[in-house]
Motif scaffolding. Sequence first.
Motif, PDB file in Angstrom:
ATOM      1  N   LEU A  31      -8.253 -50.583 123.233  1.00  0.00           N
ATOM      2  CA  LEU A  31      -7.493 -51.735 124.116  1.00  0.00           C
ATOM      3  C   LEU A  31      -6.255 -51.152 124.647  1.00  0.00           C
ATOM      4  O   LEU A  31      -5.934 -51.310 125.973  1.00  0.00           O
ATOM      5  N   ARG A  32      -5.703 -49.988 124.002  1.00  0.00           N
ATOM      6  CA  ARG A  32      -4.534 -49.218 124.657  1.00  0.00           C
ATOM      7  C   ARG A  32      -5.026 -48.451 125.866  1.00  0.00           C
ATOM      8  O   ARG A  32      -4.042 -48.333 126.813  1.00  0.00           O
ATOM      9  N   SER A  36     -11.765 -53.712 127.768  1.00  0.00           N
ATOM     10  CA  SER A  36     -11.892 -55.088 127.883  1.00  0.00           C
ATOM     11  C   SER A  36     -12.247 -55.428 126.344  1.00  0.00           C
ATOM     12  O   SER A  36     -13.000 -54.845 125.560  1.00  0.00           O
ATOM     13  N   PRO A  37     -12.099 -56.491 125.968  1.00  0.00           N
ATOM     14  CA  PRO A  37     -12.580 -57.320 124.788  1.00  0.00           C
ATOM     15  C   PRO A  37     -13.865 -57.099 124.604  1.00  0.00           C
ATOM     16  O   PRO A  37     -14.697 -56.954 123.500  1.00  0.00           O
ATOM     17  N   VAL A  40     -14.604 -53.751 123.302  1.00  0.00           N
ATOM     18  CA  VAL A  40     -14.180 -53.681 122.070  1.00  0.00           C
ATOM     19  C   VAL A  40     -15.209 -54.077 121.056  1.00  0.00           C
ATOM     20  O   VAL A  40     -15.502 -53.649 120.038  1.00  0.00           O
ATOM     21  N   VAL A 235      -7.648 -58.652 118.294  1.00  0.00           N
ATOM     22  CA  VAL A 235      -7.693 -59.080 119.726  1.00  0.00           C
ATOM     23  C   VAL A 235      -6.452 -60.347 119.811  1.00  0.00           C
ATOM     24  O   VAL A 235      -5.841 -60.225 120.565  1.00  0.00           O
ATOM     25  N   PHE A 238      -3.106 -58.719 119.429  1.00  0.00           N
ATOM     26  CA  PHE A 238      -2.845 -57.978 120.586  1.00  0.00           C
ATOM     27  C   PHE A 238      -2.142 -58.882 121.636  1.00  0.00           C
ATOM     28  O   PHE A 238      -1.278 -58.655 122.330  1.00  0.00           O
ATOM     29  N   GLU A 239      -2.954 -59.940 121.956  1.00  0.00           N
ATOM     30  CA  GLU A 239      -2.799 -60.941 122.861  1.00  0.00           C
ATOM     31  C   GLU A 239      -1.332 -61.615 122.665  1.00  0.00           C
ATOM     32  O   GLU A 239      -0.437 -61.908 123.492  1.00  0.00           O
TER      33      GLU A 239
END
Length: 401
Positions: A31-32, A36-37, A40, A235, A238-239
Amino acid sequence: MTRELARLILAQICLHACMAGTRMAAPLLALREGFSPAAVGVLLALFAVTQVFLALPAGRFADRHGLRRPMGFSVMAAVAGASAAVAFPVFPVLCLAALLTGGATGAAVISLQRHVGRAASGPLQLRRVFSWLSIGPAVSNFLGPFTAGLLIDHAGAAPGSLEGYRAAFFLMAVLPIASWFLVRRTRELPPVIAATGGVQPKAWDLLREPTFRRLMLVNWFLSSCWDVHTFVVPVLGFERGISASVIGSILGAFAIAAAVIRMVMPLLAAHLREWRVLAGAMLATAALFAIYPLMRSALGMGICSVLLGFALGTVQPMIMSMLHQITPEARHGEALGLRLMAINASSVLMPMLFGFAGALVGIAGVFWATGALVGAGSRAAWLLQHSLPLHGGHSEQNRPQ
């Protein structure tokens, strides 16, 4: 708990923590780097894909060779996978690390579960020893993500720097080495000679037994919930701008709760019935999945994580107890391999499905859909109440001497 069982639990913790920490750090690094999700989800699926192909051969290998040799190969694979992520922390190598650490953990757990199950002397002792053994993954699911999160935030020049990720992967590479030193002096049990004559049975023949099929279905429902939680929390965190160490703590809270309930279960084993525990866990999980996405803060997510850990932490000891009671002793490794292959085949597909579904309907929709499915499937667990009296089970007569 015997001293030998304690050593095996510690060995499982060290090896499983390598995979759990890598499974938390690798998606965050992806993600860094802007993946994209959906990417992941593919990365997380790779932690299970090796086990799909290796589970049955690993089970048969454990039936033939016991404990130490499978554990030795598992340790080498786990160290190689995490070390590769240290040297080359890029997405393709992270995928390789996922394949190696996931496969190593799967092969190791089959040999450990087979060894411990064969050493038990009856249904009550099976519930007790598998409750103790199941503490290992719960502790490692805290130890791996929590320590990895701390190193990611604090080992580099700045929180979330590449040096922090390298430090996390380095620790994950060191942990499995301790597993070998804990296992290498374990006494091997004598091999079980299967009845000869006729056609050699195939692993798929086990699925002709209705009880085995129903148990595998329940196991799939509940293992999918672990996959959802492992995928969605990083996820979602992170969001919402939650740091890596807090995300690791949320996942760690789940693991601590699972470990706590598993520490209590051996004391209550005489009063537990497998089918009741499994049905209750499915209903509780469905309710928690309904409210989890509504929690906006890290504290709210942590509370749901703890309650979910209590519910799902009861599952594995009951599954393993039933599995050893309804399968022939000479085929325990094969049955364990078939179980692991089935749930990990799902784990290969489910994270990718979660990633695409999350992009379409949102992360909350993934939680709610899974909860509805698990709640509806609780009937399968309820029907298991009629299964155990129909089978001879795991008794003193077939216990290894």
